[in-house]
Design an enzyme around this catalytic site. Structure first.
Site, PDB file in Angstrom:
ATOM      1  N   TYR A  42      -1.953  -0.965   9.699  1.00  0.00           N
ATOM      2  CA  TYR A  42      -2.188  -1.052   8.459  1.00  0.00           C
ATOM      3  C   TYR A  42      -1.267  -0.617   8.084  1.00  0.00           C
ATOM      4  O   TYR A  42       0.037  -1.253   7.822  1.00  0.00           O
ATOM      5  CB  TYR A  42      -3.620  -0.845   7.999  1.00  0.00           C
ATOM      6  CG  TYR A  42      -3.600  -0.440   6.863  1.00  0.00           C
ATOM      7  CD1 TYR A  42      -4.122  -1.728   6.406  1.00  0.00           C
ATOM      8  CD2 TYR A  42      -2.361  -0.319   5.517  1.00  0.00           C
ATOM      9  CE1 TYR A  42      -4.789  -2.573   5.494  1.00  0.00           C
ATOM     10  CE2 TYR A  42      -3.350  -0.317   4.169  1.00  0.00           C
ATOM     11  CZ  TYR A  42      -3.750  -1.416   4.254  1.00  0.00           C
ATOM     12  OH  TYR A  42      -4.250  -1.056   2.746  1.00  0.00           O
ATOM     13  N   SER A  50       1.107  -0.824  -0.289  1.00  0.00           N
ATOM     14  CA  SER A  50      -0.186   0.231  -0.202  1.00  0.00           C
ATOM     15  C   SER A  50       0.965   0.947  -0.203  1.00  0.00           C
ATOM     16  O   SER A  50       2.100   1.222   0.339  1.00  0.00           O
ATOM     17  CB  SER A  50      -0.724  -0.234   0.968  1.00  0.00           C
ATOM     18  OG  SER A  50      -1.216   1.179   1.163  1.00  0.00           O
TER      19      SER A  50
END
Lengths: 254, 81
Positions: A166, A153
Site C-alpha cells: 500500500y 495517503s
C-alpha cells in the site's frame, strides 16, 4: 513569447462538463462525490461491487439538488478506465474533474507478502490512477481546463509496518502526480494529490485505536474533511496549485 | 472519410500550431517545429486533432520522426490515402 493564448489563462470550468469520482459508493469517495455535487458539478459515481452504496451516494446528491449517475467499473482492470471515461463523457458530458479515489488494502509484512497481494494493490491504487489520468488528460488539455486529484495517503511518505504494498502504491501515486502535473500545467490543467491520514471509514475500522493517539489532533478525521480539500483543489480557485500534495491528517505527517 | 487535400491538412496543422503559440508568420513547410517552440505536449495534442479531423492515428514513433511542418503535412497526407 507569442501573444497568442496557449490556454493556461482560461480557468473557467467548461460549460456542461462533469466530474468523475472512482470508488464513490462509500467512505471518502462518497463524501467527495457529494462535496463536488454541492459545488455544482454533475458527478459520475463510480463503483465496483456496491451498487447499493453507489445508489445511496447518488440519492444523497439528488436529495441536495445535485446531479449524479452511478457507473459500475473495476478500475483495476486495465481495460476499464478508457471505457469508463467514454461512458462518463457520453452520459454526463466532457470530463473536467477526475478524482482517483478507488483503492484497496491487502496488508502483510514485506517478507511475507504474496505476489498476488502485491500486484492487486499496485493495480488498484496505482495502475488505475495512471490509466484514468492518461485518458482524462487527453480531454482536459483540449478544453484548457482540468482538475485531477489523486487520493494518496500519509502511508507512503511515512512507513507503516504491514503495508509495504500500500505504501509503495501511494508513494508512487504522489510521484506520478508531480510529473503528470508539470507536463500539462500550461494547458490550464492541474494535477494534485490529497493525502489523508487516519480517517474513520470502513477501510480503517480494523486499525487499532492506539493509532489515534499518534495524531496531533487526537482524533480520526472524517471523510467530509478530506472531501473539502478535494473540492477546493477541483475548484476554479485552485487554478495555480499543481503538482502538490495536500495532507489532511490532523498533523500526523508533521 | 474523404481523402483530404494537402491544403486542408496544412490549414488544420497551421491553425493548431498558432493555437499552441507559434508565430503565424514563422510557419512554413520548412519551418522546424523546435524553432516554433512546439514541444512534445503540443505534438500529442496535434495528434489528437489530426485523428479527429482526418481519422489518421499517429503513433509516438511517428510523431518523433516529425521535424518540420512539411514532415507533418506529408505524413498525414500519406496516411490519409
Amino acid at each position: 513569447m507569442s501573444s497568442e493564448p496557449t490556454g493556461a489563462e482560461a480557468q473557467r470550468r467548461p460549460e456542461g462538463s462533469c466530474a468523475l469520482v472512482t470508488g464513490a459508493s462509500r467512505g471518502i469517495g462518497a463524501a467527495i462525490a457529494i462535496a463536488l455535487a454541492a459545488d455544482g458539478w454533475p458527478v459520475a459515481v463510480n463503483y465496483n461491487s456496491s451498487a447499493e452504496g453507489a445508489a445511496a451516494t447518488v440519492a444523497a446528491i439528488e436529495a441536495a439538488g445535485g446531479r449524479a449517475l452511478a457507473i459500475q467499473g473495476d478500475v483495476a482492470d486495465p481495460a476499464v478506465p478508457a471505457q469508463l471515461i467514454e461512458a462518463v463523457h457520453n452520459q454526463l458530458g466532457p470530463l473536467a474533474v477526475l478524482v482517483n479515489n478507488a483503492g484497496v488494502r491487502a496488508d502483510g509484512l514485506a517478507l511475507s507478502l504474496s505476489d498476488e497481494d502485491w500486484q492487486r494493490v499496485l493495480d488498484a491504487n496505482l495502475g488505475s490512477t495512471y490509466r484514468l489520468t492518461r485518458g482524462a488528460l487527453r480531454e482536459m488539455i483540449r478544453a484548457r481546463f482540468g482538475r485531477v486529484v489523486n487520493i494518496a495517503s500519509v502511508i507512503g511518505p511515512r512507513a507503516n509496518a504491514g503495508q509495504a504494498n500500500y505504501a509503495a502504491s501511494k508513494a508512487a501515486v504522489i510521484a506520478f502526480t508531480k510529473t503528470a502535473a508539470v507536463e500539462v500545467a500550461r494547458r490550464g490543467v492541474t494535477v494534485n494529490a490529497v493525502a489523508p491520514g487516519l480517517i474513520a471509514t470502513d477501510m480503517t475500522q480494523e486499525i487499532p485505536s492506539t493509532l489515534s493517539e499518534r495524531v496531533p489532533a487526537q482524533r480520526p478525521g472524517r471523510p467530509e474533511e478530506v472531501a473539502a480539500a478535494v473540492a477546493f483543489l477541483a475548484s476554479e480557485r485552485a487554478s495555480y496549485i499543481t503538482a502538490t500534495t495536500l495532507y489532511v491528517d490532523g498533523g500526523l505527517s508533521a | 472519410m474523404a481523402e483530404p487535400s494537402n491544403e486542408q491538412i496544412e490549414q488544420v496543422i497551421t491553425y493548431a500550431l498558432v493555437t499552441f503559440g507559434a508565430e503565424a508568420s514563422a510557419i512554413s513547410r520548412d519551418a522546424e517545429l523546435e524553432a516554433l517552440d512546439i514541444d512534445s505536449l503540443d505534438l500529442a495534442e496535434l495528434s489528437q486533432i489530426i485523428e479527429e479531423q482526418f481519422g489518421v492515428e499517429l503513433t509516438s514513433n511517428d510523431v518523433a520522426e516529425i521535424k518540420t511542418v512539411g514532415d507533418a503535412i506529408d505524413l498525414v497526407a500519406a496516411r490519409a490515402k
